[in-house]
Every structure is written in C-alpha cells, then in structure tokens.
Write a protein that holds these residues in place. Sequence first.
Motif, PDB file in Angstrom:
ATOM      1  N   TRP A  81      16.819  -2.888   0.676  1.00  0.00           N
ATOM      2  CA  TRP A  81      15.693  -2.214  -0.052  1.00  0.00           C
ATOM      3  C   TRP A  81      14.471  -2.228   0.717  1.00  0.00           C
ATOM      4  CZ3 TRP A  81      14.604   0.650  -4.035  1.00  0.00           C
ATOM      5  CH2 TRP A  81      13.387   0.626  -4.421  1.00  0.00           C
ATOM      6  N   ARG A  82      13.951  -1.199   0.820  1.00  0.00           N
ATOM      7  CA  ARG A  82      12.906  -0.558   1.655  1.00  0.00           C
ATOM      8  C   ARG A  82      11.928  -0.004   1.029  1.00  0.00           C
ATOM      9  NH1 ARG A  82      15.061  -0.036   7.018  1.00  0.00           N
ATOM     10  NH2 ARG A  82      13.886   1.889   7.691  1.00  0.00           N
ATOM     11  N   GLY A  83      11.513  -0.266  -0.328  1.00  0.00           N
ATOM     12  CA  GLY A  83      10.348   0.252  -0.986  1.00  0.00           C
ATOM     13  C   GLY A  83      10.764   1.560  -1.728  1.00  0.00           C
ATOM     14  N   TRP A  84       9.815   1.985  -2.455  1.00  0.00           N
ATOM     15  CA  TRP A  84       9.911   3.186  -3.211  1.00  0.00           C
ATOM     16  C   TRP A  84       9.845   4.542  -2.506  1.00  0.00           C
ATOM     17  CZ3 TRP A  84      11.318   1.092  -8.005  1.00  0.00           C
ATOM     18  CH2 TRP A  84      10.746   0.216  -8.298  1.00  0.00           C
ATOM     19  N   TRP A  85       8.995   4.401  -1.239  1.00  0.00           N
ATOM     20  CA  TRP A  85       8.474   5.548  -0.714  1.00  0.00           C
ATOM     21  C   TRP A  85       9.280   6.198   0.241  1.00  0.00           C
ATOM     22  CZ3 TRP A  85       6.368   0.470  -1.107  1.00  0.00           C
ATOM     23  CH2 TRP A  85       5.528   0.562  -2.240  1.00  0.00           C
ATOM     24  N   GLY A  86      10.582   5.948   0.347  1.00  0.00           N
ATOM     25  CA  GLY A  86      11.541   6.993   1.287  1.00  0.00           C
ATOM     26  C   GLY A  86      11.490   6.529   2.686  1.00  0.00           C
ATOM     27  N   ASP A  87      11.649   7.361   3.783  1.00  0.00           N
ATOM     28  CA  ASP A  87      11.745   7.141   5.128  1.00  0.00           C
ATOM     29  C   ASP A  87      10.433   7.239   5.807  1.00  0.00           C
ATOM     30  OD1 ASP A  87      14.379   6.535   5.100  1.00  0.00           O
ATOM     31  OD2 ASP A  87      14.969   8.653   5.504  1.00  0.00           O
ATOM     32  N   GLU A  88       9.318   7.923   5.094  1.00  0.00           N
ATOM     33  CA  GLU A  88       8.033   8.057   5.510  1.00  0.00           C
ATOM     34  C   GLU A  88       7.085   7.558   4.335  1.00  0.00           C
ATOM     35  OE1 GLU A  88       7.259  11.727   7.791  1.00  0.00           O
ATOM     36  OE2 GLU A  88       9.026  12.408   7.062  1.00  0.00           O
ATOM     37  N   PRO A  89       6.669   6.394   4.388  1.00  0.00           N
ATOM     38  CA  PRO A  89       5.762   5.888   3.465  1.00  0.00           C
ATOM     39  C   PRO A  89       4.504   6.208   3.807  1.00  0.00           C
ATOM     40  CG  PRO A  89       7.371   4.180   4.185  1.00  0.00           C
ATOM     41  CD  PRO A  89       7.498   5.239   5.131  1.00  0.00           C
ATOM     42  N   PRO A  90       3.706   6.330   2.742  1.00  0.00           N
ATOM     43  CA  PRO A  90       2.355   7.032   2.861  1.00  0.00           C
ATOM     44  C   PRO A  90       1.438   5.905   3.848  1.00  0.00           C
ATOM     45  CG  PRO A  90       2.666   6.192   0.672  1.00  0.00           C
ATOM     46  CD  PRO A  90       3.871   6.149   1.337  1.00  0.00           C
ATOM     47  N   PHE A  91       1.473   4.902   4.038  1.00  0.00           N
ATOM     48  CA  PHE A  91       0.583   3.890   4.541  1.00  0.00           C
ATOM     49  C   PHE A  91       0.341   4.132   5.921  1.00  0.00           C
ATOM     50  CE2 PHE A  91       3.334   1.986   1.019  1.00  0.00           C
ATOM     51  CZ  PHE A  91       2.560   1.840   0.153  1.00  0.00           C
ATOM     52  N   ARG A  92       1.374   4.185   6.803  1.00  0.00           N
ATOM     53  CA  ARG A  92       1.217   4.356   8.380  1.00  0.00           C
ATOM     54  C   ARG A  92       0.516   3.285   8.787  1.00  0.00           C
ATOM     55  NH1 ARG A  92      -0.464  11.063   7.887  1.00  0.00           N
ATOM     56  NH2 ARG A  92       1.191  11.550   6.487  1.00  0.00           N
ATOM     57  N   VAL A  93       0.338   2.209   8.393  1.00  0.00           N
ATOM     58  CA  VAL A  93      -0.057   0.923   8.928  1.00  0.00           C
ATOM     59  C   VAL A  93       0.764  -0.198   8.695  1.00  0.00           C
ATOM     60  CG1 VAL A  93      -2.643   1.863   8.775  1.00  0.00           C
ATOM     61  CG2 VAL A  93      -1.616   0.494   6.830  1.00  0.00           C
ATOM     62  N   PRO A  94       0.334  -1.395   9.053  1.00  0.00           N
ATOM     63  CA  PRO A  94       1.282  -2.430   8.710  1.00  0.00           C
ATOM     64  C   PRO A  94       0.819  -2.912   7.166  1.00  0.00           C
ATOM     65  CG  PRO A  94       0.248  -2.992  10.915  1.00  0.00           C
ATOM     66  CD  PRO A  94      -0.344  -1.599  10.289  1.00  0.00           C
ATOM     67  N   VAL A  95       1.889  -3.032   6.452  1.00  0.00           N
ATOM     68  CA  VAL A  95       1.965  -3.475   5.018  1.00  0.00           C
ATOM     69  C   VAL A  95       2.361  -4.799   4.782  1.00  0.00           C
ATOM     70  CG1 VAL A  95       2.626  -2.750   2.633  1.00  0.00           C
ATOM     71  CG2 VAL A  95       2.259  -1.128   4.263  1.00  0.00           C
ATOM     72  N   PHE A  96       1.576  -5.774   4.528  1.00  0.00           N
ATOM     73  CA  PHE A  96       1.941  -7.282   4.300  1.00  0.00           C
ATOM     74  C   PHE A  96       2.204  -7.411   2.743  1.00  0.00           C
ATOM     75  CE2 PHE A  96      -0.561  -7.240   7.819  1.00  0.00           C
ATOM     76  CZ  PHE A  96      -0.036  -8.032   8.731  1.00  0.00           C
ATOM     77  N   VAL A  97       3.499  -7.842   2.297  1.00  0.00           N
ATOM     78  CA  VAL A  97       4.083  -7.803   0.795  1.00  0.00           C
ATOM     79  C   VAL A  97       4.122  -9.548   0.637  1.00  0.00           C
ATOM     80  CG1 VAL A  97       5.894  -7.494  -0.478  1.00  0.00           C
ATOM     81  CG2 VAL A  97       5.472  -5.865   1.146  1.00  0.00           C
ATOM     82  N   SER A 106      11.131  -8.317   8.586  1.00  0.00           N
ATOM     83  CA  SER A 106      10.171  -7.332   8.627  1.00  0.00           C
ATOM     84  C   SER A 106      10.956  -5.767   8.500  1.00  0.00           C
ATOM     85  CB  SER A 106       9.298  -7.188   9.810  1.00  0.00           C
ATOM     86  OG  SER A 106       8.452  -8.489   9.584  1.00  0.00           O
ATOM     87  N   ILE A 107      10.462  -4.634   8.229  1.00  0.00           N
ATOM     88  CA  ILE A 107      10.890  -3.515   8.294  1.00  0.00           C
ATOM     89  C   ILE A 107       9.925  -2.680   9.092  1.00  0.00           C
ATOM     90  CG2 ILE A 107      11.703  -1.694   6.921  1.00  0.00           C
ATOM     91  CD1 ILE A 107      12.409  -3.479   4.641  1.00  0.00           C
ATOM     92  N   GLU A 108      10.566  -1.944  10.165  1.00  0.00           N
ATOM     93  CA  GLU A 108       9.788  -0.850  10.667  1.00  0.00           C
ATOM     94  C   GLU A 108      10.240   0.313  10.504  1.00  0.00           C
ATOM     95  OE1 GLU A 108       7.270  -1.935  12.951  1.00  0.00           O
ATOM     96  OE2 GLU A 108       7.573  -3.985  12.682  1.00  0.00           O
ATOM     97  N   MET A 109       9.070   1.247  10.117  1.00  0.00           N
ATOM     98  CA  MET A 109       9.431   2.650   9.620  1.00  0.00           C
ATOM     99  C   MET A 109       9.061   3.241  10.781  1.00  0.00           C
ATOM    100  SD  MET A 109      10.509   1.720   6.732  1.00  0.00           S
ATOM    101  CE  MET A 109      10.698   3.197   5.359  1.00  0.00           C
ATOM    102  N   ALA A 110       9.390   4.898  10.981  1.00  0.00           N
ATOM    103  CA  ALA A 110       9.156   5.760  11.848  1.00  0.00           C
ATOM    104  C   ALA A 110       7.712   5.998  12.048  1.00  0.00           C
ATOM    105  CB  ALA A 110      10.105   6.751  11.840  1.00  0.00           C
ATOM    106  N   ASN A 111       6.981   5.906  10.974  1.00  0.00           N
ATOM    107  CA  ASN A 111       5.552   6.774  10.998  1.00  0.00           C
ATOM    108  C   ASN A 111       4.397   5.492  11.013  1.00  0.00           C
ATOM    109  OD1 ASN A 111       5.574   5.422   8.438  1.00  0.00           O
ATOM    110  ND2 ASN A 111       5.089   7.228   7.658  1.00  0.00           N
ATOM    111  N   GLY A 112       4.727   4.627  11.801  1.00  0.00           N
ATOM    112  CA  GLY A 112       3.792   3.582  12.014  1.00  0.00           C
ATOM    113  C   GLY A 112       3.629   2.517  10.658  1.00  0.00           C
ATOM    114  N   THR A 113       4.287   2.854   9.433  1.00  0.00           N
ATOM    115  CA  THR A 113       4.370   1.671   8.581  1.00  0.00           C
ATOM    116  C   THR A 113       5.209   0.691   9.050  1.00  0.00           C
ATOM    117  OG1 THR A 113       3.894   3.729   6.981  1.00  0.00           O
ATOM    118  CG2 THR A 113       5.100   1.555   6.031  1.00  0.00           C
ATOM    119  N   SER A 114       4.889  -0.376   8.740  1.00  0.00           N
ATOM    120  CA  SER A 114       5.991  -1.584   8.855  1.00  0.00           C
ATOM    121  C   SER A 114       5.604  -2.615   7.521  1.00  0.00           C
ATOM    122  CB  SER A 114       5.603  -2.510  10.098  1.00  0.00           C
ATOM    123  OG  SER A 114       4.489  -2.919  10.016  1.00  0.00           O
ATOM    124  N   PHE A 115       6.714  -3.109   6.968  1.00  0.00           N
ATOM    125  CA  PHE A 115       6.634  -4.096   5.832  1.00  0.00           C
ATOM    126  C   PHE A 115       6.842  -5.455   6.353  1.00  0.00           C
ATOM    127  CE2 PHE A 115       7.725   0.084   3.745  1.00  0.00           C
ATOM    128  CZ  PHE A 115       6.745   0.381   2.935  1.00  0.00           C
TER     129      PHE A 115
END
Lengths: 214, 214
Positions: free
Chosen positions: A93-109, A117-126
Amino acid sequence: MSRVRLDLNISLDGFATTTDQTPENPFGDDWGRLTRDYTATRTFRERVLHDETGAGTTGVDDEYAQRYFADLGAEIMGAGMFGLHEHGNDPDWRGWWGDEPPFRVPVFVLTHTPRPSIEMANGTSFRFIDASSEEALAQARAVAAGGDIRIGGGARTARSFLDAGLVDELHVAVVPIILGRGIRLWDDLRGLENGYEVRAEAAESGVTHLTFRR
Amino acid sequence: MSRVRLDLNISLDGFATTTDQTPENPFGDDWGRLTRDYTATRTFRERVLHDETGAGTTGVDDEYAQRYFADLGAEIMGAGMFGLHEHGNDPDWRGWWGDEPPFRVPVFVLTHTPRPSIEMANGTSFRFIDASSEEALAQARAVAAGGDIRIGGGARTARSFLDAGLVDELHVAVVPIILGRGIRLWDDLRGLENGYEVRAEAAESGVTHLTFRR
C-alpha cells in the motif's frame, strides 16, 4: 521561520469526520459533501488529480487551496489518513494518491506499527514513525529545510496537535452542512482563540474560511 | 408574505448559551463575548440603548443588526429570554429593555404560567401564552399585519421552532470563540440545510453571518 500549519474541513456543527462509509463507498457521501468545494478548485484538480485542462473553480476556495500547498517543507498525518486502517495488512500500500502524490515533501505517517519508508518520484516520501506529536514535529523540522510543517489530519491527529498547543496557523473550512455525528474538532478546546488572531472569509460556495494565526 | 425569521449568536463550537452566570454577573462574561460585535453596532446602540450620538460600528455586523429589526410584525420568545426564570416571582417585571423596548411590535412570551399582558408606550406589548410553537405562530400571525414573525430566542425556543420546520429564514452570527459548554444550536438537526439556500458573509469583526433562506 518554519511554521506549523493545520488545515481541516468541518461541518457547521463542527464535525471533521463522517460516518456513512460502506465497503462499496469507502469515503462515503458525507465526505464528498464536506470536501466538495475544495475538490472543485482548479488547484486541487491540477495538484491532486493531475488535470492539466485548467478546469476548476478559481475563487476564494481556490486561494485557500493554493495556500494549502505553498511553502511546505514536510507533512505529518495520522495512520488513518494514509489508509493504514483499511490497508494495514497490504505491504505494498502506497497511499491514496497514486504515483505522484500532491505533497512533494517528506510525509511522516504516525503509526504504532512502522513499516519501511517509501520514496516516490516527485519528492514525496512516506516515513512511518511511532512518535508523540512533539517528536514527530522535531523529525519533520529536521528535514523541512525551513519550509512549513503541515499537519494533514485526520481529526484525531489534528486535535492532538491543537491540544498540545503546537499549531501556529489553523485553517478551517466550515462547510454549510449539518452532519450530526462524527468527531468534533472543537471539543475540549475552550479558549483556543486566545493567543491567535482569528480571521473569517466567506467563499462564493458558501464555505467560510477561518484562519487562526499567532 | 409574512416570513418566520430566527436570529441567534453562537460560538464557533455551536453553543448558543453560556454557563458562567453568577448572581453578581447575571449575564456572564461569555455572553458579553458572544454578543460583543452585535452590541457594538450603531443599530444596537440606537435601537436598544437609545444612544442618539451615532456611535457604533457601521460595517457588515451593522447591516445584519438593521435587518434584525426590519419588517417585523411580531416577536416570539421563551420565558428565559424575557427574564421569567430570574424574575418570575416579581409581578412587576417588565423585561430587560426598559420603558422603550426595541421590538415596537407585539411580543409573545412562551410560558407555562401566563400573567397579564403588558402594554408599553412605543408599540411593544408583551403577551404571555402557554402554547406550542405552531399555536404561538398562529397567534403572532394574527396580529403581525403581514410583517415578519421573529423567533427571538433563547436557544431552546429557537431549537423547537427549527425542529418543527417552522423557520423560513435563519440568521446565525458565528463568533470566533470556543465556549466548550452550553446548549448546542445544531444538535439533532442533521440535514437542516436541505430546502434552504445557505449564504455566508464574513464581517470585519471576525464574525461570520450565515443565512439559511427558503
């Protein structure tokens, strides 16, 4: 100076959550009504839905949607907002937001059962952490590069940061519907307005945007 | 066509009443905070305090204060708003508003222990009736000469008219304070917005004026 911001949609009667979810309709109709004027904005459509047609509203609601994404350095959210309550057993599971989440910053869950941790392509990490509000904030500041820290929700996470006096700027979009049940944002927060400057701005949609700023 | 209107001040967390009354401070500090921006208006100062100096605010809050008194044919209020809870044993009690009450129309006071009517010099009369919401409305319409009927409060009276679906226009001034206790206006009114057009307007004071109109 990095500020701690919190944004929420609530009903007129103060509910930040809804109660009509079903397996077939996992967000529920009430959630759609609570977020309708935000999800109708051009900014939401561009940033979250990747709609590049320029569709969407451009009035007061959109101004707040733009601010929602501006100057962010990191985000903190509860496990439920990331989807761990429904999808906690799915290691992919990588969240609701698809491959390009709108955050574009580190997200702490915030979760009691951290995962890698999950690193996305657009600067978002979870990044999944089992931490108090204060500890989470310290971790977020360390990576925010001077940008603001946003508390994304849900309602329980938001209330814990408000209760602890950690929020510099609270933006609440009050939607003119009466839900009658759910989690109330304002409970046990008598006198919250002290120490803040409070501003109200009405949108064309009927939504009122309240900003508490200190 | 005569319309039924209801006006209330509530806190952000939805409380229409306050809880900090003492014998020395019978309205309480919270009531002062809840009504501060209304009582600061020029219209309130002229109409209620008989201040002819032109003092008072003239912005959005004052526009709503003017509407509050416009086109009235009759008023209905609860016993508590008239003062019968504190002054019910005083046969000479004539309300809080002095010799020239701001109503200038017949006022029906709902009480289980009616007393003789009171005629004031300026067109105001107080008539004490033991009646249901519907019955009170019928009596008010009969003397309103086509003017609007206003439900003046307090919170329980207001809620009983809303519950019964009798209100054509609800104006709520939402004050940016969090009281945390009292009587909640919106309780048990889920879906109230259906059948109304809802409009929000923000005042310079930070108060949001919501209008539900059908």
